[in-house]
Scaffold this motif. Sequence first.
Motif, PDB file in Angstrom:
ATOM      1  N   GLY A   7     -15.502 -17.012 -86.718  1.00  0.00           N
ATOM      2  CA  GLY A   7     -14.773 -18.129 -86.134  1.00  0.00           C
ATOM      3  C   GLY A   7     -14.420 -19.215 -87.139  1.00  0.00           C
ATOM      4  O   GLY A   7     -13.430 -19.919 -86.975  1.00  0.00           O
ATOM      5  N   THR A   8     -15.225 -19.336 -88.196  1.00  0.00           N
ATOM      6  CA  THR A   8     -14.928 -20.365 -89.200  1.00  0.00           C
ATOM      7  C   THR A   8     -13.591 -20.097 -89.879  1.00  0.00           C
ATOM      8  O   THR A   8     -12.870 -21.019 -90.258  1.00  0.00           O
ATOM      9  N   ILE A   9     -13.242 -18.817 -90.036  1.00  0.00           N
ATOM     10  CA  ILE A   9     -11.944 -18.479 -90.630  1.00  0.00           C
ATOM     11  C   ILE A   9     -10.831 -19.023 -89.746  1.00  0.00           C
ATOM     12  O   ILE A   9      -9.873 -19.632 -90.215  1.00  0.00           O
ATOM     13  N   GLU A  10     -10.991 -18.810 -88.429  1.00  0.00           N
ATOM     14  CA  GLU A  10      -9.993 -19.304 -87.475  1.00  0.00           C
ATOM     15  C   GLU A  10      -9.869 -20.826 -87.577  1.00  0.00           C
ATOM     16  O   GLU A  10      -8.772 -21.378 -87.678  1.00  0.00           O
ATOM     17  N   LEU A  11     -11.034 -21.478 -87.571  1.00  0.00           N
ATOM     18  CA  LEU A  11     -11.055 -22.940 -87.630  1.00  0.00           C
ATOM     19  C   LEU A  11     -10.360 -23.441 -88.891  1.00  0.00           C
ATOM     20  O   LEU A  11      -9.511 -24.341 -88.837  1.00  0.00           O
ATOM     21  N   GLN A  12     -10.698 -22.839 -90.038  1.00  0.00           N
ATOM     22  CA  GLN A  12     -10.100 -23.297 -91.294  1.00  0.00           C
ATOM     23  C   GLN A  12      -8.599 -23.073 -91.304  1.00  0.00           C
ATOM     24  O   GLN A  12      -7.834 -23.928 -91.738  1.00  0.00           O
ATOM     25  N   THR A  13      -8.183 -21.897 -90.825  1.00  0.00           N
ATOM     26  CA  THR A  13      -6.752 -21.584 -90.804  1.00  0.00           C
ATOM     27  C   THR A  13      -5.986 -22.632 -90.013  1.00  0.00           C
ATOM     28  O   THR A  13      -4.975 -23.172 -90.465  1.00  0.00           O
ATOM     29  N   ILE A  14      -6.481 -22.920 -88.800  1.00  0.00           N
ATOM     30  CA  ILE A  14      -5.783 -23.867 -87.940  1.00  0.00           C
ATOM     31  C   ILE A  14      -5.802 -25.262 -88.559  1.00  0.00           C
ATOM     32  O   ILE A  14      -4.781 -25.960 -88.585  1.00  0.00           O
ATOM     33  N   LEU A  15      -6.965 -25.639 -89.083  1.00  0.00           N
ATOM     34  CA  LEU A  15      -7.081 -26.965 -89.694  1.00  0.00           C
ATOM     35  C   LEU A  15      -6.106 -27.131 -90.859  1.00  0.00           C
ATOM     36  O   LEU A  15      -5.472 -28.174 -91.027  1.00  0.00           O
ATOM     37  N   MET A  16      -5.957 -26.063 -91.649  1.00  0.00           N
ATOM     38  CA  MET A  16      -5.048 -26.137 -92.795  1.00  0.00           C
ATOM     39  C   MET A  16      -3.624 -26.419 -92.367  1.00  0.00           C
ATOM     40  O   MET A  16      -2.947 -27.271 -92.940  1.00  0.00           O
ATOM     41  N   VAL A  17      -3.177 -25.695 -91.349  1.00  0.00           N
ATOM     42  CA  VAL A  17      -1.794 -25.893 -90.900  1.00  0.00           C
ATOM     43  C   VAL A  17      -1.631 -27.293 -90.312  1.00  0.00           C
ATOM     44  O   VAL A  17      -0.654 -27.991 -90.588  1.00  0.00           O
ATOM     45  N   LEU A  18      -2.612 -27.724 -89.520  1.00  0.00           N
ATOM     46  CA  LEU A  18      -2.533 -29.058 -88.924  1.00  0.00           C
ATOM     47  C   LEU A  18      -2.521 -30.136 -89.996  1.00  0.00           C
ATOM     48  O   LEU A  18      -1.739 -31.082 -89.941  1.00  0.00           O
ATOM     49  N   ALA A  19      -3.393 -29.982 -90.988  1.00  0.00           N
ATOM     50  CA  ALA A  19      -3.498 -30.998 -92.027  1.00  0.00           C
ATOM     51  C   ALA A  19      -2.223 -31.047 -92.855  1.00  0.00           C
ATOM     52  O   ALA A  19      -1.712 -32.119 -93.182  1.00  0.00           O
ATOM     53  N   GLY A  20      -1.685 -29.881 -93.176  1.00  0.00           N
ATOM     54  CA  GLY A  20      -0.489 -29.839 -93.994  1.00  0.00           C
ATOM     55  C   GLY A  20       0.738 -30.275 -93.211  1.00  0.00           C
ATOM     56  O   GLY A  20       1.518 -31.106 -93.656  1.00  0.00           O
ATOM     57  N   GLY A  21       0.913 -29.726 -92.053  1.00  0.00           N
ATOM     58  CA  GLY A  21       2.084 -30.047 -91.236  1.00  0.00           C
ATOM     59  C   GLY A  21       2.524 -28.809 -90.484  1.00  0.00           C
ATOM     60  O   GLY A  21       3.047 -27.878 -91.085  1.00  0.00           O
ATOM     61  N   ILE A  22       2.302 -28.805 -89.155  1.00  0.00           N
ATOM     62  CA  ILE A  22       2.596 -27.619 -88.345  1.00  0.00           C
ATOM     63  C   ILE A  22       4.106 -27.441 -88.206  1.00  0.00           C
ATOM     64  O   ILE A  22       4.846 -28.411 -88.105  1.00  0.00           O
ATOM     65  N   GLY A  23       4.553 -26.187 -88.270  1.00  0.00           N
ATOM     66  CA  GLY A  23       5.972 -25.897 -88.067  1.00  0.00           C
ATOM     67  C   GLY A  23       6.824 -26.080 -89.309  1.00  0.00           C
ATOM     68  O   GLY A  23       8.039 -25.968 -89.240  1.00  0.00           O
ATOM     69  N   SER A  24       6.199 -26.390 -90.440  1.00  0.00           N
ATOM     70  CA  SER A  24       6.976 -26.522 -91.664  1.00  0.00           C
ATOM     71  C   SER A  24       6.488 -25.488 -92.672  1.00  0.00           C
ATOM     72  O   SER A  24       5.318 -25.103 -92.662  1.00  0.00           O
ATOM     73  N   VAL A  25       7.379 -25.001 -93.528  1.00  0.00           N
ATOM     74  CA  VAL A  25       6.997 -23.937 -94.467  1.00  0.00           C
ATOM     75  C   VAL A  25       5.958 -24.435 -95.466  1.00  0.00           C
ATOM     76  O   VAL A  25       5.032 -23.710 -95.828  1.00  0.00           O
ATOM     77  N   TRP A  26       6.121 -25.684 -95.906  1.00  0.00           N
ATOM     78  CA  TRP A  26       5.223 -26.170 -96.944  1.00  0.00           C
ATOM     79  C   TRP A  26       3.881 -26.643 -96.382  1.00  0.00           C
ATOM     80  O   TRP A  26       2.916 -26.780 -97.126  1.00  0.00           O
TER      81      TRP A  26
END
Lengths: 584, 291
Positions: free
Chosen positions: A231-250
């Motif tokens: 589950g930590t993989i899931e958590l990290q993956t989601i957190l990364m996208v949220l932190a960076g910016g969801i819906g954007s390539v970068w």
Amino acid sequence: MREGILEWGAFGLLVAVCLGVAAAGSGYLAQTLFTAALFVLLATGWNVISGFTGYVSFGQVSFFGLGAYVAALAMLHLDAPWYGAAVIATLAGIGLALPLGMIMLRLQGIFFALGMFGLARILQIIASSLEITGGPMGTTVAMAASVNRCAFIMVAVAATVVVATYALTRSRLGLRLMAVRDDSIAAEAAGVNAWSTKVIAFCISAGIGATGGALYVWNVGYLDPGSAFNGTIELQTILMVLAGGIGSVWGPVVGGILISILSTALWAHFPMEQQIVLGALTMLIAIVMPGGILSAVNRLGWLRRKPIWGAGVRALAAAEGYAGPAASPGPPPSILPVGAALSCRSLSKRFGGVAAVNGVSLTVKAGELLAIIGPNGAGKSTLFNLLSGFARPSLGEVHFAGREISGLAPHVLARQGLARTFQTSRLFPTLTVWETVLLASSSLHGSRAVATREAARILAEVDLIDQWADLPDTLPPGRQRLLEIARTLALRPRVLLLDESMAGMSAKEIERVQNALKAAMARGCGIVAIEHVLPAIAPIAARVQVLDFGATIAEGPPALVLRDPVVIEAYMGVEIEEAADDVA
Amino acid sequence: MLTTFFTLLVLGLLWGGVYLLMAEGLNLIYGVMKVVNLAHGDFIVLGGLLAFSLFSNYAMTPLVAFPLVALLLFVIGLIVQRGMLERITAAGPEGELRTLLATFGLSYVVSNASFLLWGSQFQSIPFLQGSIQIGPIAVPEGLAASSLIAFGVALLVHAWLTATIMGKSVHATAQSGLGAASAGLNIRKIRALAFALGSAMAGGAGALVITLIPFQTSTGGDLTVQAFTLIALGGLGNYLGAWLAAELLGLTEVFTQYYFGSNAASAVIYVVFIGVLVFRPQGLLGKVGRV
């Protein structure tokens, strides 16, 4: 363009440095880099389904784990090399996502989210109970000979996938994904099959996750259910996208790098508390900074998404549009279809005990405008939903271009030329004016050149060309309506259903719409228009049909119908003297 | 043969009560917030582990601990809603999405905190280990007591929802937040109340369930799926449906365990879960829940 060079230059430099470090750095550095690149890959995959289509998944780790197991088995039992195993794993991921997506992407987002949450647990149970996967103890495979090679390949794969995702957002499919995320009903009305678009995105996203799993198992050489479906993989993956910016390539790239550094540091110093910090960070970002780092950067004007296929829109429009509406291409009058373009007979729709539409029949011929009027609640909009495939009639049938069409999906009808607008404008908040019209024209025309030419011509025709790069919520209400009409015109409609399209328009805008509608009618398009602004529609309407309580109460030329006492009564109620007489 | 059947039937129905309490809190939260609290299962585990500590340190029986644990979780729920989730100002799908993501983060915070406090080993409370003989059927005392309390609490909450002004306000907010606000209700307060009450029910359920099955901090995710399956099967936000679903699931699990073993019993919830998603996403009694 200068900005484009800047962002690609930065990305290229980053990849080059990472590749260099992966090839020549110490084992520890290379391994850290491998993990960071793996997470950038996983985050990019999650972003395709959850960022671009808005279907949040809490089980992207399922495809990671599946890919890891399939790759391990392929290496063990088929003697596949790592790349062969990775290809098989990717195909397995897509193979699972296809049927799963076909079922779950028909449901509300919450079912999909929880369904994926459960899927990871189901797969974990299966992996622990099968013999071939090594049960709960797991299995070992031949590990990559050098961690440097492994990291080099991982960085290369992640960079390739990021570039491919960028290409996706610049493509027809990317445009459709964003439209479906913004408003799937409006996307259907523009000729987009929302469901299959989502399924494709899900398959891509699953394939990326499975590739990551395959490379992971090649890197560590060992796999058990707990680490494959962690589950930590899931958590990290989601957190990364949220932190960076969801819906954007970068977003996943920026977030992936930052959160990888953070979680590596946490793992080194506070291994027990790692989840609590990452979880709290996820909460914090979801609550106070939903757009992530990129939304802050965007506000400064950097890294903004540029309109798809938007190069040279004005030049195209100048070449196509200003010859005036009369010169616009269309079938010559001699091949216009004769008779009814759209008709319905005894159409009824019941919601529980209420008959919203009760036995309505109507016919609109090619090249004519039929106005539908009636007080609020007369069933006008429900009638449109029945005609355009958004609702199924309880009784009666609809004929379009000589065929019975009840039961056909809205996007199918839209592509066949049955286009509609909505009572409250349904535009796409994140798509520009240009992209909104392009979405419709590209669902009709396979060629990019034709689709862009058509879209530019229509924008010129309705005079929205100066706002081509604007987002809809920056337009005044009348222009938003205009944009919705432009979207329908891009479908080359044979029949146009306009639901109170001219409400809130200025006199000049009304004139422009009237001209565009006349041009469409000259091409043989039949129009059914629900309208409260009678002066706007009466001059170009051949006939008026009046609805009240779900049924037709009057019908005929505008001048006669509007004086009909039955109609006046429906709108104004019974006159006071009469009412007084009744009481007496 | 017949005795076995009836024994299983009674056991299944009793288990249904326990399931109901686990799911009803989530149903309440979903009803008002339109969002599933992904930390619900972790709240159940937290409640169980709190009861475990009260039992081992102060020799408090789960029956005594039940209201205390519920109160504690009520406060935690209040803090989570008031201090965090409420600050998500976006309305509609975007707000729901962000709330969902926030509770996803919360589930890790809660389960990791439980792990730091209690470690990763399975914990259980030995309580009321005997059994009551009703005719030929032997009913375990612990299960009977837990089930009765669970039913009682679920019934009380339901009565509160339907018969009191405060409860009706919660009900009204669940049906239409905008409508309830126009009628002058304080939506913020009602949301906080519903979230806190739902969390309290989760905690209370945990205090009872830990006497029946051992808990580990990582059990939370499974319990969330279980609770969600129940309310989805019953139709999201539908209380009668949830009860029916809880009974069905209790029976299914007890019978599966007896005839096919405990491995099959732990998998059966997922079979039901998939079945619900594929065949009846609108739930047993509910309306179609499609886009």
